[in-house]
Design an enzyme around this catalytic site. Structure first.
Site, PDB file in Angstrom:
ATOM      1  CG  ASP A  17      -2.099  -0.954   1.060  1.00 26.32           C
ATOM      2  OD1 ASP A  17      -1.963  -1.946   0.313  1.00 26.32           O
ATOM      3  OD2 ASP A  17      -3.146  -0.729   1.693  1.00 26.32           O
ATOM      4  NE  ARG A  97      -0.864   2.995  14.355  1.00 26.29           N
ATOM      5  CZ  ARG A  97      -0.105   1.986  13.997  1.00 26.29           C
ATOM      6  NH1 ARG A  97       1.182   1.947  14.331  1.00 26.29           N
ATOM      7  NH2 ARG A  97      -0.611   0.985  13.286  1.00 26.29           N
ATOM      8  CG  ASP A 126      -3.798   2.762  13.000  1.00 25.29           C
ATOM      9  OD1 ASP A 126      -3.878   2.982  14.222  1.00 25.29           O
ATOM     10  OD2 ASP A 126      -3.222   1.773  12.525  1.00 25.29           O
ATOM     11  CB  SER A 182      -3.816  -6.770   8.177  1.00 25.15           C
ATOM     12  OG  SER A 182      -4.704  -6.505   9.246  1.00 25.15           O
TER      13      SER A 182
END
Length: 418
Positions: A17, A97, A126, A182
């Protein structure tokens, strides 16, 4: 030398991606600076990530080793708060994050970039976390989110379109078969979701796990570890079984991952509520975090006042919610963290724990700042011992006063319900 093009700092993983996004941004007229955060991804080849970024058109690739800061300023902060989202999730992705966003904004500011970009999807948490953190840190820097861009979405409807784009633009693609789920990983945890795991009835395959062995395959002999805390933070881990000792923050955490992981500790399989309103099934491994939190809860038991503990439990819930939802740099998070810091002034001492086939059993603890008094608690000593004036007969009045409202409520119910 300036090209005159607008600059964007892309959070880059080297995966499919973000490699497509890198080339797509370049085609849109941006000078793309790739940024990859080393937060302890397992077996990541950062040299290969940098080489791929440059091959795909980045003007620069910055690899930042954030592991120690991640442990001391984020992971340990979470442990100190006993953070747990919805009573189960240790926030392994959420807690990473803010530090990634902080470093991305630092690089953008240093490079004079007016934009940052990420590869988060439009259905996940996210996107919210990255952008809320970025706007808190630098309101003047804008965020590009390709997976919410109509043109990008129209061009890439699935993996097949992404792979065709890679062929067209000579973007290297990993030849290994893609897992049917994932993965997000850092030194705090590994998470697995999507793909086959979207069917909440499907059992995860044992070969999937990276940080833990199955409790069924864990050693038949227990290990005993001692965790020492000061002001609520882990400062030392000692394996009382084999003599291993660690006292550097990063080493402490990595060793806790190792010793807990090999004893099958730290796996959960849950369905949680995303901030965007979608329920999501996730499987998580958090061995070291599970161990350190268990020890912290126990040492608080002997060092924290009852009413302070009650308030801290509320603060822990708020910390978890704010962290999960992306409000790490919000003023209310500052308030929560400062309040927790105050509560941890006397949280020091050690906790001994036995690790065996997925279980953690506390077998002892000690603190020089303990509020526990054996004489006061003893059923064999009348009163409170020499240090305390405690008369059990006083409990009669205590019970009477505390039951007044219960009697009043019962009288009302008898009157209304009869």
């Amino acid at each position: 030398m300036s090209t005159g093009k607008p600059k964007v700092v892309l959070a880059y993983s080297g995966g499919l991606d973000t490699s497509v996004i890198l080339k797509w941004l370049s085609e849109k007229g941006f000078d793309v600076i790739c940024f990859c955060a080393n937060v302890g991804q397992h077996e990541e080849d950062f040299a290969a990530v940098r080489a791929k970024a440059m091959h795909c058109g980045a003007i620069k690739c910055v690899i930042s080793d954030l592991r120690k800061e991640f442990v001391t300023d984020y992971v340990f902060e979470s442990i100190k708060c006993n953070a747990l989202y919805e009573g189960r999730y240790l926030l392994g992705t959420s807690i990473a994050r803010p530090i990634i966003s902080k470093e991305q904004i630092r690089i953008a500011t240093e490079e004079g970039a007016g934009f940052v970009a990420h590869g988060a999807t439009g259905k996940g948490n996210d996107q919210v976390r990255f952008e809320m953190c970025a706007q808190s840190l630098s309101p003047r820097i804008s965020t590009i989110a390709p997976w919410r861009d109509p043109e990008f979405i129209e061009s890439f409807k699935g993996r097949k379109d992404l792979l065709a784009y890679c062929v067209k633009h000579s973007i290297p693609v990993d030849a290994k078969p893609k897992a049917n789920y994932s993965i997000d990983e850092n030194l705090y945890h590994t998470s697995y979701e999507s793909g086959m795991l979207e069917d909440e009835k499907v059992r995860p395959d044992e070969s999937m796990f990276k940080m833990t062995v199955s409790p069924k395959n864990a050693p038949d002999t227990a290990e005993i570890v001692r965790i020492e805390y000061k002001k609520g933070l882990p400062v030392k881990v000692s394996n009382l079984t084999d003599g291993t000792v660690k006292d550097d923050p990063l080493d402490i955490f990595l060793y806790c991952n190792d010793v807990a992981g090999r004893n099958g500790i730290g796996r959960i399989d849950i369905v949680e509520n995303r901030f965007v309103g979608i329920k999501s099934r996730g499987i998580y491994e958090t061995p070291g975090g599970t161990l350190l939190r268990e020890g912290h809860l126990d040492i608080e038991g002997v060092t924290v006042d009852r009413e302070v503990k009650r308030i801290c439990e509320t603060l822990s819930l708020e910390f978890s919610r704010l962290c999960y939802n992306g409000f790490w740099f919000a003023p209310e998070m500052d308030l929560v963290r400062h309040s927790i810091d105050f509560s941890q002034r006397d949280v020091e001492g050690y906790v001994d724990m036995e690790l065996y086939k997925g279980n953690i059993t506390v077998i002892g603890r000690h603190s020089n700042r303990s509020l526990y008094n054996a004489d006061l608690a003893s059923m064999d000593i009348e009163g409170g011992g020499e240090a305390f004036d405690y008369n059990p007969a006083d409990s009669q009045g205590f019970i009477r006063i505390n039951s007044v409202r219960l009697k009043t409520y019962a009288a009302l119910r008898n009157k209304v319900d009869s």
